[in-house]
Scaffold this motif. Structure first.
Motif, PDB file in Angstrom:
ATOM      1  N   ARG A  10       0.620  -1.193  -0.288  1.00 32.52           N
ATOM      2  CA  ARG A  10       0.488   0.189  -0.135  1.00 32.52           C
ATOM      3  C   ARG A  10       0.570   0.851  -0.055  1.00 32.52           C
ATOM      4  NH1 ARG A  10      -0.974   3.882   3.120  1.00 32.52           N
ATOM      5  NH2 ARG A  10      -0.251   2.980   4.844  1.00 32.52           N
ATOM      6  N   GLN A  11       0.275   2.505  -0.493  1.00 26.36           N
ATOM      7  CA  GLN A  11       1.437   3.314  -0.439  1.00 26.36           C
ATOM      8  C   GLN A  11       0.001   4.255  -1.296  1.00 26.36           C
ATOM      9  OE1 GLN A  11       3.436   4.873  -4.226  1.00 26.36           O
ATOM     10  NE2 GLN A  11       5.604   5.348  -2.104  1.00 26.36           N
ATOM     11  N   SER A  12       0.194   6.051  -0.055  1.00 27.53           N
ATOM     12  CA  SER A  12      -0.570   7.197  -0.139  1.00 27.53           C
ATOM     13  C   SER A  12      -1.248   7.261  -0.875  1.00 27.53           C
ATOM     14  CB  SER A  12      -0.870   7.566   1.055  1.00 27.53           C
ATOM     15  OG  SER A  12      -1.033   6.899   2.308  1.00 27.53           O
ATOM     16  N   LYS A  13       0.378   7.625  -1.702  1.00 28.68           N
ATOM     17  CA  LYS A  13      -0.194   8.397  -3.207  1.00 28.68           C
ATOM     18  C   LYS A  13       0.615   7.536  -4.566  1.00 28.68           C
ATOM     19  CE  LYS A  13       2.546  12.238  -1.351  1.00 28.68           C
ATOM     20  NZ  LYS A  13       3.899  13.362  -1.372  1.00 28.68           N
ATOM     21  N   ASP A  47      -3.031  -1.771  -2.926  1.00 31.73           N
ATOM     22  CA  ASP A  47      -3.782   0.039  -3.128  1.00 31.73           C
ATOM     23  C   ASP A  47      -2.850   0.722  -2.997  1.00 31.73           C
ATOM     24  OD1 ASP A  47      -6.301  -0.756  -2.533  1.00 31.73           O
ATOM     25  OD2 ASP A  47      -6.209  -1.965  -0.424  1.00 31.73           O
ATOM     26  N   ILE A  48      -2.645   1.510  -3.807  1.00 31.41           N
ATOM     27  CA  ILE A  48      -2.278   2.941  -4.642  1.00 31.41           C
ATOM     28  C   ILE A  48      -3.271   3.585  -4.598  1.00 31.41           C
ATOM     29  CG2 ILE A  48      -0.297   3.681  -5.743  1.00 31.41           C
ATOM     30  CD1 ILE A  48       0.369   0.285  -4.453  1.00 31.41           C
ATOM     31  N   GLY A  49      -2.536   5.415  -3.515  1.00 30.78           N
ATOM     32  CA  GLY A  49      -3.493   5.882  -3.870  1.00 30.78           C
ATOM     33  C   GLY A  49      -3.882   6.302  -2.700  1.00 30.78           C
ATOM     34  N   VAL A  50      -4.244   5.084  -1.816  1.00 29.42           N
ATOM     35  CA  VAL A  50      -5.384   5.266  -0.557  1.00 29.42           C
ATOM     36  C   VAL A  50      -5.056   5.544   0.531  1.00 29.42           C
ATOM     37  CG1 VAL A  50      -6.807   3.278  -0.358  1.00 29.42           C
ATOM     38  CG2 VAL A  50      -6.222   2.987  -2.270  1.00 29.42           C
ATOM     39  N   SER A  51      -4.798   6.395   1.712  1.00 30.62           N
ATOM     40  CA  SER A  51      -5.014   6.511   2.438  1.00 30.62           C
ATOM     41  C   SER A  51      -5.151   4.762   4.113  1.00 30.62           C
ATOM     42  CB  SER A  51      -5.478   6.999   3.673  1.00 30.62           C
ATOM     43  OG  SER A  51      -5.526   7.507   4.968  1.00 30.62           O
ATOM     44  N   GLY A  52      -4.278   4.431   4.561  1.00 27.50           N
ATOM     45  CA  GLY A  52      -3.939   3.500   5.484  1.00 27.50           C
ATOM     46  C   GLY A  52      -4.124   4.018   7.097  1.00 27.50           C
ATOM     47  N   TYR A  53      -4.445   5.238   6.983  1.00 23.10           N
ATOM     48  CA  TYR A  53      -4.993   6.376   8.513  1.00 23.10           C
ATOM     49  C   TYR A  53      -6.474   6.294   8.104  1.00 23.10           C
ATOM     50  CZ  TYR A  53      -5.046   9.868  12.038  1.00 23.10           C
ATOM     51  OH  TYR A  53      -5.028  10.347  12.793  1.00 23.10           O
ATOM     52  N   LYS A  58     -11.773   3.358   1.315  1.00 27.81           N
ATOM     53  CA  LYS A  58     -12.044   1.875   1.395  1.00 27.81           C
ATOM     54  C   LYS A  58     -10.687   1.476   0.711  1.00 27.81           C
ATOM     55  CE  LYS A  58     -17.365   1.843   0.704  1.00 27.81           C
ATOM     56  NZ  LYS A  58     -18.458   1.684   0.188  1.00 27.81           N
ATOM     57  N   ARG A  59     -10.643   0.039   0.997  1.00 30.36           N
ATOM     58  CA  ARG A  59      -9.319  -0.465   0.483  1.00 30.36           C
ATOM     59  C   ARG A  59      -9.455  -1.511  -0.309  1.00 30.36           C
ATOM     60  NH1 ARG A  59      -4.441  -0.996   4.626  1.00 30.36           N
ATOM     61  NH2 ARG A  59      -6.572  -1.423   6.472  1.00 30.36           N
TER      62      ARG A  59
END
Length: 584
Positions: A10-13, A47-53, A58-59
């Motif tokens: 996963r990466q937020s950006k 999941d790319i571009g998705v926050s884990g916080y 939704k992931r």
């Protein structure tokens, strides 16, 4: 026998960067770790571009991973580190961990080791890791939010890429907060320095604006999308003149429209608003801008110097919105009733104009079930005359009945909008749009409550907190709308419009206002008093002695107040409106 494993990255950006947690780095580390753990890697979910916080995001791939584990034999989930697995509060993450442990699945972190379901101490360590990841994200989020909030309080720009034609600069300012003077360094915006050859971004942006204002109020007889003041036409003009866009590329219509719509060019603080996907998650596609306002007064927050004067910027937005909605005050052609959204065929299609006729815009040969067969045409001059006489009948019998007074009241409001200062009109439109968004957010909040999303003590507390925040914003916007107020209501110049020198008193006869008025003035009068003109297809051909039975074929629906057009009116405005109409 090899154990079966799945990976999760996963990466937020969305864009890959050079950090150790880039998607490529995570994938490679997971693939190396699998054989070390005696596992055969089945698949890596990403999941790319998705926050884990953020617990509301939704992931998709994470949910697919969980479903795969529920339905298939999986022994291990491998992640680069626990922050990739989750940055959410332990109360949100622990139920997922316990479910995976109940399925006998070990969670392995490349950086932090393995956490197996049969070891209580490892479960405790995993919970501590998850809590540490959450606290780290929470601290960063609060620090960023506090910095942005302070910058907004001091009128600062909150960062990011400066708008086209603008640059940022630092400035120390002192304000009194909670009774104490506080000095901070904020960043403000100002137009970029000008070049002598006019190739700088500020000069190019102003050149587009000047081009629009040069042509937007001039009559145009060609196709609407070819109007010289349309954004597409301005872009074509810029490209033909060799004025390159960002990064040296040719100009594109969406890019130009995005630049011209940016409130920061007028010195106002604004946030970018992005389209959302089917799951409600923000995408990277820009949908517009949200002007930021003072939490107490509701006034726009300024963040420096303006490239485009605010009044001119608001007037520009009115033009851009009119183009987008297919409506504008500009006379697109020499025909009185075309291109105004007023003249409609009985099949609901707009009617277009030719030298002597108005005709249905349905393409030849197209058959629509339940609609008229063939074309539908009617004499242009007869329709114009009929509509004008209906308007004059209202003006000359103004005191007769309540329905006529309603039409006059609405015409008064529309005339006031035409004459209103563009800055006030633009700000009210912006406020009304913000109010509509807040109302939609409140409705969605109650829908989520009804769907059970906010069940439980914690959920109920979150619902009340979000409800209070939205209602506070709504109150500020309502107060600001009341402060901006409605346009000053003029008295309708009924005597001027009905003046005639015709010996028989014909309001359309020789020497009448209508007879002397040009097409633009006639269109203005129609726009004030008419909502729609509906034309029915003739019952049959006219034969040799063709007569346009306009009274039988044409229905004129006079102007009536509409909810969306009264959304900025307060009760005092309604009283003033009635008094103004009575005086008129």
């Amino acid at each position: 026998m090899l154990r079966l494993a799945v990976g999760y990255a996963r990466q937020s950006k969305k864009k890959a960067d050079k950090s150790e947690a880039s998607p490529q780095t995570q994938d490679e580390a997971i693939r190396r770790k699998a054989p070390e753990r005696g596992c055969r890697l089945l698949k890596i979910y990403r999941d790319i571009g998705v926050s884990g916080y953020d617990p509301t995001v939704k992931r998709k791939d994470f949910e697919q991973l969980l479903n795969y584990c529920r339905q298939n034999e999986v022994h291990e989930i491998i992640v680069y580190n626990i922050t990739r697995f989750s940055r959410r509060e332990p109360k949100d993450a622990i139920p997922v961990v316990l479910e995976l442990f109940s399925l006998g699945i070990t969670i392995t972190s490349v950086c932090e080791g393995s956490f197996s379901p049969d070891n209580t101490m490892e479960l405790i360590m995993l919970i501590m890791r998850i809590d540490a990841a959450h606290q780290d994200s929470k601290n960063k989020s609060e620090a960023i939010s506090d910095a942005k909030r302070l910058a907004k309080q001091f009128g600062g720009w909150t960062g990011g890429v400066p708008p086209y034609g603008m640059e940022s600069y630092a400035q120390s300012v002192t304000r009194v907060l909670d009774g104490e003077p506080v000095t901070v360094t904020i960043r403000l915006l100002r137009p970029v320095p000008r070049n002598e050859d006019g190739t700088d971004q500020a000069s190019i942006a102003l050149r587009m604006v000047d081009r629009i204002f040069e042509f937007k109020d001039k009559p145009w007889s060609g196709k609407k999308n070819g109007h010289p003041a349309s954004v597409s036409a301005v872009v074509a003009w810029m490209n033909s003149a060799g004025w390159v866009g960002q990064n040296g590329a040719a100009w594109r219509t969406p890019t130009a429209k995005r630049i011209l719509s940016d409130p920061r060019l007028a010195g106002f603080a604004a946030e970018t608003v992005y389209h959302k996907d089917s799951d409600g998650n923000p995408t990277r596609t820009l949908s517009g801008y949200k002007m930021l306002r003072d939490e107490e007064t509701g006034e726009p927050i300024t963040i420096g110097e303006a490239l485009i004067p605010p009044a001119r910027w608001f007037e520009l937005q009115k033009w851009l919105r009119g183009r987008e909605w297919g409506r504008s005050d500009t006379p697109w052609s020499e025909k009185v009733l075309t291109a105004m959204g007023v003249l409609k065929c009985e099949c609901s299609r707009p009617m277009t104009g030719s030298p002597r006729l108005y005709k249905c815009s349905r393409p030849p040969g197209v058959v629509e079930e339940g609609k008229h067969a063939g074309g539908n045409t009617i004499n242009l001059a007869d329709v114009d005359d009929y509509v004008a006489r209906r308007i004059m009948a209202v003006l000359m019998t103004a005191e007769r009945d309540e329905e006529t007074l309603d039409t006059l009241a609405e015409a008064t409001r529309r005339l006031a909008k035409l004459r209103e200062n563009p800055a006030a009109r633009g700000e009210r439109a912006s406020l009304v749009g913000e109010r509509r968004e807040i109302t939609n957010d409140i409705n969605r909040l109650y829908d989520d409550l009804k769907a059970g999303i906010y069940e439980g003590k914690i959920g109920r507390a979150r619902f009340l907190q979000e409800k209070e925040t939205l209602e506070k914003r709504q109150a500020v916007i309502e107060r600001r709308i009341a402060e901006v107020g409605g346009p000053e209501l003029p008295a309708l110049p009924i005597a001027e419009w009905t003046y005639t020198e015709d010996p028989n008193g014909d309001p359309l006869g020789e020497g009448s206002w209508w007879q002397k008025a040009d097409t633009a003035d006639r269109r203005m009068l129609v726009s004030l008093f008419v909502d729609e003109v509906r034309v029915r297809k003739a019952a049959g051909r006219g034969g040799r002695n063709r007569v346009c039975r306009v009274e039988e074929r044409v229905s004129v629906f006079m102007a009536k107040p509409k909810h969306e057009e009264h959304e900025a009116q307060e009760s005092e405005g309604q009283v003033a409106l009635s008094e103004s109409v009575s005086a008129a």
